[in-house]
Design a protein around this motif. Structure first.
Motif, PDB file in Angstrom:
ATOM      1  N   ALA A  71      11.103  -6.877 -16.484  1.00 13.18           N
ATOM      2  CA  ALA A  71      11.682  -5.776 -15.714  1.00 13.18           C
ATOM      3  C   ALA A  71      10.599  -4.806 -15.241  1.00 13.18           C
ATOM      4  O   ALA A  71      10.624  -4.340 -14.096  1.00 13.18           O
ATOM      5  N   ALA A  72       9.640  -4.511 -16.095  1.00 12.84           N
ATOM      6  CA  ALA A  72       8.548  -3.602 -15.732  1.00 12.84           C
ATOM      7  C   ALA A  72       7.670  -4.225 -14.651  1.00 12.84           C
ATOM      8  O   ALA A  72       7.216  -3.534 -13.724  1.00 12.84           O
ATOM      9  N   TRP A  73       7.420  -5.530 -14.744  1.00 12.35           N
ATOM     10  CA  TRP A  73       6.623  -6.227 -13.737  1.00 12.35           C
ATOM     11  C   TRP A  73       7.346  -6.245 -12.399  1.00 12.35           C
ATOM     12  O   TRP A  73       6.750  -5.991 -11.350  1.00 12.35           O
ATOM     13  N   ASP A  74       8.644  -6.508 -12.408  1.00 14.12           N
ATOM     14  CA  ASP A  74       9.431  -6.503 -11.164  1.00 14.12           C
ATOM     15  C   ASP A  74       9.372  -5.124 -10.503  1.00 14.12           C
ATOM     16  O   ASP A  74       9.208  -5.006  -9.289  1.00 14.12           O
ATOM     17  N   GLN A  75       9.514  -4.072 -11.308  1.00  9.99           N
ATOM     18  CA  GLN A  75       9.471  -2.709 -10.772  1.00  9.99           C
ATOM     19  C   GLN A  75       8.080  -2.395 -10.206  1.00  9.99           C
ATOM     20  O   GLN A  75       7.958  -1.800  -9.138  1.00  9.99           O
ATOM     21  N   ALA A  76       7.026  -2.790 -10.903  1.00  4.78           N
ATOM     22  CA  ALA A  76       5.658  -2.557 -10.427  1.00  4.78           C
ATOM     23  C   ALA A  76       5.429  -3.243  -9.077  1.00  4.78           C
ATOM     24  O   ALA A  76       4.805  -2.668  -8.173  1.00  4.78           O
ATOM     25  N   GLN A  77       5.941  -4.459  -8.927  1.00  2.00           N
ATOM     26  CA  GLN A  77       5.790  -5.184  -7.663  1.00  2.00           C
ATOM     27  C   GLN A  77       6.528  -4.484  -6.528  1.00  2.00           C
ATOM     28  O   GLN A  77       6.011  -4.370  -5.409  1.00  2.00           O
ATOM     29  N   LEU A  78       7.727  -3.990  -6.803  1.00  2.00           N
ATOM     30  CA  LEU A  78       8.516  -3.288  -5.787  1.00  2.00           C
ATOM     31  C   LEU A  78       7.807  -2.000  -5.351  1.00  2.00           C
ATOM     32  O   LEU A  78       7.686  -1.720  -4.156  1.00  2.00           O
ATOM     33  N   ILE A  79       7.321  -1.242  -6.301  1.00  2.00           N
ATOM     34  CA  ILE A  79       6.626   0.011  -5.985  1.00  2.00           C
ATOM     35  C   ILE A  79       5.356  -0.279  -5.185  1.00  2.00           C
ATOM     36  O   ILE A  79       5.073   0.393  -4.190  1.00  2.00           O
ATOM     37  N   ALA A  80       4.595  -1.260  -5.607  1.00  2.00           N
ATOM     38  CA  ALA A  80       3.366  -1.620  -4.888  1.00  2.00           C
ATOM     39  C   ALA A  80       3.695  -2.021  -3.448  1.00  2.00           C
ATOM     40  O   ALA A  80       3.016  -1.588  -2.506  1.00  2.00           O
ATOM     41  N   TRP A  81       4.718  -2.819  -3.276  1.00  2.00           N
ATOM     42  CA  TRP A  81       5.110  -3.253  -1.930  1.00  2.00           C
ATOM     43  C   TRP A  81       5.477  -2.046  -1.066  1.00  2.00           C
ATOM     44  O   TRP A  81       5.071  -1.955   0.091  1.00  2.00           O
ATOM     45  N   GLN A  82       6.249  -1.113  -1.619  1.00  2.73           N
ATOM     46  CA  GLN A  82       6.659   0.080  -0.866  1.00  2.73           C
ATOM     47  C   GLN A  82       5.449   0.879  -0.396  1.00  2.73           C
ATOM     48  O   GLN A  82       5.373   1.284   0.760  1.00  2.73           O
ATOM     49  N   VAL A  83       4.500   1.112  -1.289  1.00  2.00           N
ATOM     50  CA  VAL A  83       3.343   1.937  -0.947  1.00  2.00           C
ATOM     51  C   VAL A  83       2.419   1.223   0.038  1.00  2.00           C
ATOM     52  O   VAL A  83       1.897   1.837   0.966  1.00  2.00           O
ATOM     53  N   VAL A  84       2.232  -0.049  -0.128  1.00  2.00           N
ATOM     54  CA  VAL A  84       1.292  -0.788   0.724  1.00  2.00           C
ATOM     55  C   VAL A  84       1.896  -1.134   2.085  1.00  2.00           C
ATOM     56  O   VAL A  84       1.205  -1.083   3.101  1.00  2.00           O
ATOM     57  N   HIS A  85       3.191  -1.446   2.132  1.00  2.00           N
ATOM     58  CA  HIS A  85       3.775  -2.001   3.361  1.00  2.00           C
ATOM     59  C   HIS A  85       4.763  -1.110   4.100  1.00  2.00           C
ATOM     60  O   HIS A  85       5.080  -1.403   5.248  1.00  2.00           O
ATOM     61  N   ARG A  86       5.261  -0.058   3.483  1.00  2.00           N
ATOM     62  CA  ARG A  86       6.250   0.785   4.168  1.00  2.00           C
ATOM     63  C   ARG A  86       5.614   2.092   4.622  1.00  2.00           C
ATOM     64  O   ARG A  86       5.106   2.857   3.810  1.00  2.00           O
ATOM     65  N   SER A  87       5.655   2.357   5.903  1.00  2.00           N
ATOM     66  CA  SER A  87       5.022   3.553   6.451  1.00  2.00           C
ATOM     67  C   SER A  87       5.816   4.821   6.166  1.00  2.00           C
ATOM     68  O   SER A  87       5.302   5.921   6.326  1.00  2.00           O
ATOM     69  N   ASP A  88       7.061   4.690   5.725  1.00  2.00           N
ATOM     70  CA  ASP A  88       7.873   5.888   5.464  1.00  2.00           C
ATOM     71  C   ASP A  88       7.791   6.364   4.006  1.00  2.00           C
ATOM     72  O   ASP A  88       8.461   7.303   3.623  1.00  2.00           O
ATOM     73  N   THR A  89       6.935   5.742   3.199  1.00  2.00           N
ATOM     74  CA  THR A  89       6.749   6.165   1.814  1.00  2.00           C
ATOM     75  C   THR A  89       5.712   7.280   1.804  1.00  2.00           C
ATOM     76  O   THR A  89       4.572   7.080   2.198  1.00  2.00           O
ATOM     77  N   ARG A  90       6.130   8.466   1.355  1.00  2.00           N
ATOM     78  CA  ARG A  90       5.279   9.652   1.368  1.00  2.00           C
ATOM     79  C   ARG A  90       4.295   9.638   0.200  1.00  2.00           C
ATOM     80  O   ARG A  90       4.643   9.274  -0.919  1.00  2.00           O
ATOM     81  N   ASP A  91       3.061  10.056   0.465  1.00  2.00           N
ATOM     82  CA  ASP A  91       2.032  10.154  -0.575  1.00  2.00           C
ATOM     83  C   ASP A  91       2.288  11.394  -1.422  1.00  2.00           C
ATOM     84  O   ASP A  91       1.917  12.504  -1.048  1.00  2.00           O
ATOM     85  N   ILE A  92       2.897  11.204  -2.565  1.00  2.00           N
ATOM     86  CA  ILE A  92       3.240  12.327  -3.443  1.00  2.00           C
ATOM     87  C   ILE A  92       2.021  12.893  -4.162  1.00  2.00           C
ATOM     88  O   ILE A  92       2.115  13.934  -4.802  1.00  2.00           O
ATOM     89  N   THR A  93       0.863  12.236  -4.031  1.00  2.00           N
ATOM     90  CA  THR A  93      -0.359  12.719  -4.692  1.00  2.00           C
ATOM     91  C   THR A  93      -1.195  13.607  -3.776  1.00  2.00           C
ATOM     92  O   THR A  93      -2.204  14.154  -4.213  1.00  2.00           O
TER      93      THR A  93
END
Length: 135
Positions: A71-93
């Motif tokens: 479950a943790a690996w699946d979530q990590a993959q989803l988050i990585a995909w969002q940050v790398v491939h989706r332009s609408d993901t805001r940089d919270i840092t």
């Protein structure tokens, strides 16, 4: 896959926001340096006077023999995909290039800007790191 591995090993069990921030630090370093995402994750250097390697992300110097938590690996993959491939993901840092555990105060963090505290980590932008990459 390298960003997902970084999120998994650096922020597994942390909040969604914390994992998202780890992914953003990885991406920010990639954008600043022009290196591949995997090169950023596995970046290391020799410690002066020793054979020891100093890595940007400590998990990369260790041997991992335990099976990943699915479950943790699946979530990590989803988050990585969002940050790398989706332009609408805001940089919270806000452009952070580094992070460290709350409760610690590494010397290199004293020359940082854009401090963001998210759960157990403090996310910072090290301007000297950014400037060194632009030379």
């Amino acid at each position: 896959i390298c960003v997902a591995r970084n999120v998994y090993h650096e922020a597994r069990g942390r909040s969604h926001q914390n994992q998202l921030a780890v992914a953003w630090v990885t991406r920010n370093r990639h954008l600043i340096t022009g290196r591949s995402l995997c090169e950023v994750v596995f970046e290391s250097r020799s410690s002066s006077g020793s054979a020891r390697r100093i890595a940007q992300f400590s998990w990369t110097t260790k041997t991992h023999t335990r099976a990943m938590e699915r479950a943790a690996w699946d979530q990590a993959q989803l988050i990585a995909w969002q940050v790398v491939h989706r332009s609408d993901t805001r940089d919270i840092t806000h452009g952070a290039t580094h992070f460290f555990e709350r409760g610690t105060n590494p010397a290199w963090s004293l020359h940082s800007s854009a401090r963001q505290v998210i759960d157990a980590h403090v996310f910072v932008r090290i301007n000297s790191y950014v400037m060194a990459q632009l030379r």
